[in-house]
Design a protein around this motif. Structure first.
Motif, PDB file in Angstrom:
ATOM      1  N   ASP B 138       0.866  -1.173   0.000  1.00 53.40           N
ATOM      2  CA  ASP B 138       0.000   0.000   0.000  1.00 53.40           C
ATOM      3  C   ASP B 138       0.911   1.235   0.000  1.00 53.40           C
ATOM      4  OD1 ASP B 138      -1.775   2.013   0.313  1.00 53.40           O
ATOM      5  OD2 ASP B 138      -2.666   1.266   2.174  1.00 53.40           O
ATOM      6  N   LEU B 139       1.091   1.793  -1.193  1.00 58.30           N
ATOM      7  CA  LEU B 139       2.051   2.896  -1.329  1.00 58.30           C
ATOM      8  C   LEU B 139       1.587   4.170  -0.628  1.00 58.30           C
ATOM      9  CD1 LEU B 139       3.093   2.414  -5.073  1.00 58.30           C
ATOM     10  CD2 LEU B 139       4.255   1.586  -3.024  1.00 58.30           C
ATOM     11  N   SER B 140       0.298   4.226  -0.325  1.00 59.65           N
ATOM     12  CA  SER B 140      -0.204   5.454   0.308  1.00 59.65           C
ATOM     13  C   SER B 140       0.279   5.572   1.756  1.00 59.65           C
ATOM     14  CB  SER B 140      -1.730   5.485   0.270  1.00 59.65           C
ATOM     15  OG  SER B 140      -2.233   4.439   1.090  1.00 59.65           O
ATOM     16  N   LEU B 141       0.817   4.480   2.303  1.00 57.27           N
ATOM     17  CA  LEU B 141       1.308   4.531   3.678  1.00 57.27           C
ATOM     18  C   LEU B 141       2.709   5.148   3.776  1.00 57.27           C
ATOM     19  CD1 LEU B 141       0.162   1.030   4.999  1.00 57.27           C
ATOM     20  CD2 LEU B 141      -0.940   3.246   5.338  1.00 57.27           C
ATOM     21  N   LEU B 142       3.358   5.299   2.625  1.00 62.10           N
ATOM     22  CA  LEU B 142       4.726   5.828   2.647  1.00 62.10           C
ATOM     23  C   LEU B 142       4.737   7.312   2.991  1.00 62.10           C
ATOM     24  CD1 LEU B 142       6.317   4.097  -0.476  1.00 62.10           C
ATOM     25  CD2 LEU B 142       6.659   3.557   1.938  1.00 62.10           C
ATOM     26  N   GLN B 143       5.715   7.681   3.818  1.00 60.66           N
ATOM     27  CA  GLN B 143       5.867   9.083   4.224  1.00 60.66           C
ATOM     28  C   GLN B 143       6.798   9.804   3.253  1.00 60.66           C
ATOM     29  OE1 GLN B 143       4.314  10.525   6.917  1.00 60.66           O
ATOM     30  NE2 GLN B 143       3.231   8.561   6.990  1.00 60.66           N
ATOM     31  N   PRO B 144       6.494  11.059   2.929  1.00 64.04           N
ATOM     32  CA  PRO B 144       7.421  11.804   2.064  1.00 64.04           C
ATOM     33  C   PRO B 144       8.789  11.960   2.733  1.00 64.04           C
ATOM     34  CG  PRO B 144       5.652  13.232   2.870  1.00 64.04           C
ATOM     35  CD  PRO B 144       5.307  11.843   3.305  1.00 64.04           C
ATOM     36  N   PHE B 145       9.801  12.079   1.916  1.00 70.53           N
ATOM     37  CA  PHE B 145      11.180  12.170   2.409  1.00 70.53           C
ATOM     38  C   PHE B 145      11.674  13.601   2.161  1.00 70.53           C
ATOM     39  CE2 PHE B 145      15.819  11.344   1.711  1.00 70.53           C
ATOM     40  CZ  PHE B 145      16.099  10.845   2.958  1.00 70.53           C
ATOM     41  N   PRO B 146      11.632  14.451   3.193  1.00 72.66           N
ATOM     42  CA  PRO B 146      12.022  15.844   2.978  1.00 72.66           C
ATOM     43  C   PRO B 146      13.515  15.952   2.668  1.00 72.66           C
ATOM     44  CG  PRO B 146      11.664  15.429   5.309  1.00 72.66           C
ATOM     45  CD  PRO B 146      11.302  14.161   4.602  1.00 72.66           C
ATOM     46  N   PRO B 147      13.890  16.878   1.807  1.00 74.14           N
ATOM     47  CA  PRO B 147      15.314  17.012   1.483  1.00 74.14           C
ATOM     48  C   PRO B 147      16.127  17.465   2.691  1.00 74.14           C
ATOM     49  CG  PRO B 147      14.028  18.791   0.486  1.00 74.14           C
ATOM     50  CD  PRO B 147      13.051  17.839   1.082  1.00 74.14           C
ATOM     51  N   GLY B 148      17.410  17.125   2.726  1.00 68.65           N
ATOM     52  CA  GLY B 148      18.297  17.558   3.805  1.00 68.65           C
ATOM     53  C   GLY B 148      18.488  19.060   3.754  1.00 68.65           C
ATOM     54  N   GLN B 149      18.962  19.615   4.842  1.00 71.36           N
ATOM     55  CA  GLN B 149      19.087  21.070   4.937  1.00 71.36           C
ATOM     56  C   GLN B 149      20.549  21.509   5.050  1.00 71.36           C
ATOM     57  OE1 GLN B 149      16.471  23.155   4.653  1.00 71.36           O
ATOM     58  NE2 GLN B 149      15.203  21.354   4.289  1.00 71.36           N
ATOM     59  N   PRO B 150      21.278  21.543   3.929  1.00 74.80           N
ATOM     60  CA  PRO B 150      22.676  21.978   3.991  1.00 74.80           C
ATOM     61  C   PRO B 150      22.835  23.398   4.529  1.00 74.80           C
ATOM     62  CG  PRO B 150      21.963  21.677   1.701  1.00 74.80           C
ATOM     63  CD  PRO B 150      20.875  21.165   2.565  1.00 74.80           C
ATOM     64  N   LYS B 151      21.764  24.189   4.420  1.00 75.81           N
ATOM     65  CA  LYS B 151      21.826  25.571   4.926  1.00 75.81           C
ATOM     66  C   LYS B 151      22.097  25.583   6.436  1.00 75.81           C
ATOM     67  CE  LYS B 151      22.144  29.544   3.807  1.00 75.81           C
ATOM     68  NZ  LYS B 151      23.386  29.785   3.078  1.00 75.81           N
ATOM     69  N   ASN B 152      21.553  24.597   7.161  1.00 74.84           N
ATOM     70  CA  ASN B 152      21.807  24.509   8.603  1.00 74.84           C
ATOM     71  C   ASN B 152      23.288  24.323   8.888  1.00 74.84           C
ATOM     72  OD1 ASN B 152      19.112  24.745   9.022  1.00 74.84           O
ATOM     73  ND2 ASN B 152      18.743  22.568   9.405  1.00 74.84           N
ATOM     74  N   PHE B 153      23.916  23.514   8.032  1.00 73.98           N
ATOM     75  CA  PHE B 153      25.353  23.278   8.149  1.00 73.98           C
ATOM     76  C   PHE B 153      26.107  24.583   7.897  1.00 73.98           C
ATOM     77  CE2 PHE B 153      29.194  22.437   5.547  1.00 73.98           C
ATOM     78  CZ  PHE B 153      29.993  21.834   6.500  1.00 73.98           C
ATOM     79  N   ALA B 154      25.733  25.278   6.812  1.00 79.05           N
ATOM     80  CA  ALA B 154      26.417  26.523   6.443  1.00 79.05           C
ATOM     81  C   ALA B 154      26.267  27.568   7.549  1.00 79.05           C
ATOM     82  CB  ALA B 154      25.863  27.049   5.120  1.00 79.05           C
ATOM     83  N   ASN B 155      25.065  27.695   8.103  1.00 77.90           N
ATOM     84  CA  ASN B 155      24.843  28.677   9.168  1.00 77.90           C
ATOM     85  C   ASN B 155      25.683  28.370  10.400  1.00 77.90           C
ATOM     86  OD1 ASN B 155      23.024  29.955   7.541  1.00 77.90           O
ATOM     87  ND2 ASN B 155      21.214  29.023   8.481  1.00 77.90           N
ATOM     88  N   PHE B 156      25.711  27.079  10.751  1.00 77.18           N
ATOM     89  CA  PHE B 156      26.491  26.660  11.916  1.00 77.18           C
ATOM     90  C   PHE B 156      27.962  27.003  11.716  1.00 77.18           C
ATOM     91  CE2 PHE B 156      29.046  23.946  14.504  1.00 77.18           C
ATOM     92  CZ  PHE B 156      28.330  23.760  15.680  1.00 77.18           C
ATOM     93  N   LEU B 157      28.473  26.669  10.539  1.00 74.52           N
ATOM     94  CA  LEU B 157      29.895  26.866  10.259  1.00 74.52           C
ATOM     95  C   LEU B 157      30.243  28.358  10.214  1.00 74.52           C
ATOM     96  CD1 LEU B 157      31.970  24.648   9.895  1.00 74.52           C
ATOM     97  CD2 LEU B 157      31.875  25.021   7.441  1.00 74.52           C
ATOM     98  N   ASP B 158      29.372  29.152   9.590  1.00 68.26           N
ATOM     99  CA  ASP B 158      29.588  30.604   9.528  1.00 68.26           C
ATOM    100  C   ASP B 158      29.746  31.173  10.932  1.00 68.26           C
ATOM    101  OD1 ASP B 158      29.469  30.589   6.828  1.00 68.26           O
ATOM    102  OD2 ASP B 158      27.525  31.588   6.638  1.00 68.26           O
ATOM    103  N   LYS B 159      28.854  30.739  11.818  1.00 64.06           N
ATOM    104  CA  LYS B 159      28.861  31.243  13.179  1.00 64.06           C
ATOM    105  C   LYS B 159      30.121  30.769  13.915  1.00 64.06           C
ATOM    106  CE  LYS B 159      25.512  31.710  16.845  1.00 64.06           C
ATOM    107  NZ  LYS B 159      24.396  31.009  17.483  1.00 64.06           N
ATOM    108  N   ALA B 160      30.427  29.476  13.746  1.00 65.78           N
ATOM    109  CA  ALA B 160      31.575  28.902  14.451  1.00 65.78           C
ATOM    110  C   ALA B 160      32.884  29.546  13.999  1.00 65.78           C
ATOM    111  CB  ALA B 160      31.610  27.395  14.221  1.00 65.78           C
TER     112      ALA B 160
END
Lengths: 216, 164
Positions: B138-160
């Motif tokens: 039953d394919l309707s039970l599958l959950q969407p797979f949101p894309p990863g957030q590289p921006k979180n990585f960039a923000n963290f690194l900028d700050k660090a």
């Protein structure tokens, strides 16, 4: 006799100094603000296949402040160079001129290579990595798991130990790693300044790691 | 035309190719409304002919520079457990059925497929349960797979790193 004793004392002293420096360099990396001068020279280790795809996703998110960008790929890798070039040419920078170079070093470990020959080829790779890193003197090394990044990070660490330049080591474990770290990850966990994992189960096992959810 | 795309990446997985082109599996696919079956067989020794499967239109090839187009055109992706293939299919927002090669020893690639299955992003079976899974999925039970957030990585690194 005195000469021998002197030599032994000298060696011991140098080793102790080396270990103290190693400890200081690793422990104080987070205080180092490499970006305060406005730009960060980045050495980016691209592996092959999935590793390269993942690291380019990260590079895509970084601003133009991360300039220049030096990419290092294994000499047996054909695909990565193409991927890097097409990525860099698509990257829209305000400074229009994209500043990147690609370097090749021998691969330190092929998949399924035995332990003993891995050690040997890692040493060979180190011989190539040391002059490269000492010449480029990057502000940070960014890597995500191919074996090639160990000798490059060690070379960066050595620059710090010798007091020549603090090279930040930024490691991002692959999204593929859910429960266990890769061999490279296990090694670099101890010497990296920022160690990212992408699953909470790894964060729980490795308290020093940084977990920001999925980042690729 | 509703299409199923089967991919084994750079590996070989003859058992999957054999099972998915079996009469029972093809019939199961057909009863779900799929009319076309595209196989990427990699280094495998099986490269089925177009007319080897009577129930469904069949195409097969070994490798392509990019399978992005095949992914895009597919309504269902059946894949080996390789991380690259799984992520590519989920990134393209396709319903994904991962078939684990239980003849291979446990390797770290399975880790990701297993976790994504636990999070309901994909279906998971072995060659021996493939036909049964195709019948009952039953394919309707599958959950969407949101894309990863590289921006979180960039923000963290900028700050660090103290980048303004």
């Amino acid at each position: 006799m005195t000469v021998l004793l002197g030599t032994v004392v000298a060696v011991v002293l140098i080793s102790v100094l080396f270990i103290i420096r190693l400890f200081i360099v690793v422990k104080t990396g987070w205080k180092h603000k490499a970006g305060s001068r406005g730009s960060v020279a980045a050495l980016v280790v691209a592996g092959s296949g999935g590793h390269t795809t993942e690291i380019l996703r990260l590079m895509e998110s970084l601003s133009a402040a991360y300039t220049p960008r030096h990419y290092v790929i294994a000499d047996t890798d054909r695909m990565s160079e193409e991927k890097i070039c097409s990525f860099e040419s698509s990257k829209q920078h305000s400074d229009s001129e994209s500043q990147f170079t690609i370097y090749r070093i021998p691969r330190s470990r092929e998949v399924h290579q035995s332990w003993t020959s891995s050690v040997l080829s890692t040493l060979t790779a180190l011989c190539y990595s040391l002059p490269l890193v000492f010449r480029l003197r990057p502000d940070m090394v960014l890597c995500n798991g191919p074996g090639t990044c160990v000798p490059l990070c060690v070379a960066g660490l050595l620059l710090g130990i010798l007091g020549m330049k603090k090279v930040l080591i930024v490691y991002v474990e692959s999204i593929c790693r859910v429960e266990t770290l890769s061999l490279t990850g296990k090694i670099l966990y101890f010497i990296s300044d920022y160690f990212f994992v992408q699953w909470s189960s790894l964060r729980d096992k490795y308290p020093k790691s940084i977990f920001l959810g999925r980042i690729v | 035309m509703k299409t199923v795309f089967v991919t084994v990446g750079t590996t070989s997985f003859d058992e999957l190719i054999k099972n998915v082109t079996s009469s029972e599996a093809a019939q199961a696919l057909k009863s779900c409304g799929y009319e076309r079956l595209v196989l990427q067989v990699g280094r495998g020794s099986l490269l089925p002919d177009a007319d080897s499967c009577p129930h469904i239109r069949l195409e097969a090839f070994r490798f392509k520079d990019s399978i992005a187009e095949d992914m895009k055109r597919a309504d269902l992706v059946i894949s080996h457990a390789g991380a690259g293939s799984c992520l590519e299919a989920l990134g393209a927002n396709k319903p994904l059925l991962v078939v684990v090669n239980d003849k291979l020893m446990d390797n770290h690639q399975l880790e990701l497929a297993r976790q994504l299955h636990m999070d309901s992003h994909l279906l998971y079976c072995t060659c021996s349960t493939l036909t049964e899974t195709l019948r009952t999925m039953d394919l309707s039970l599958l959950q969407p797979f949101p894309p990863g957030q590289p921006k979180n990585f960039a923000n963290f690194l900028d700050k660090a790193l103290g980048i303004q």
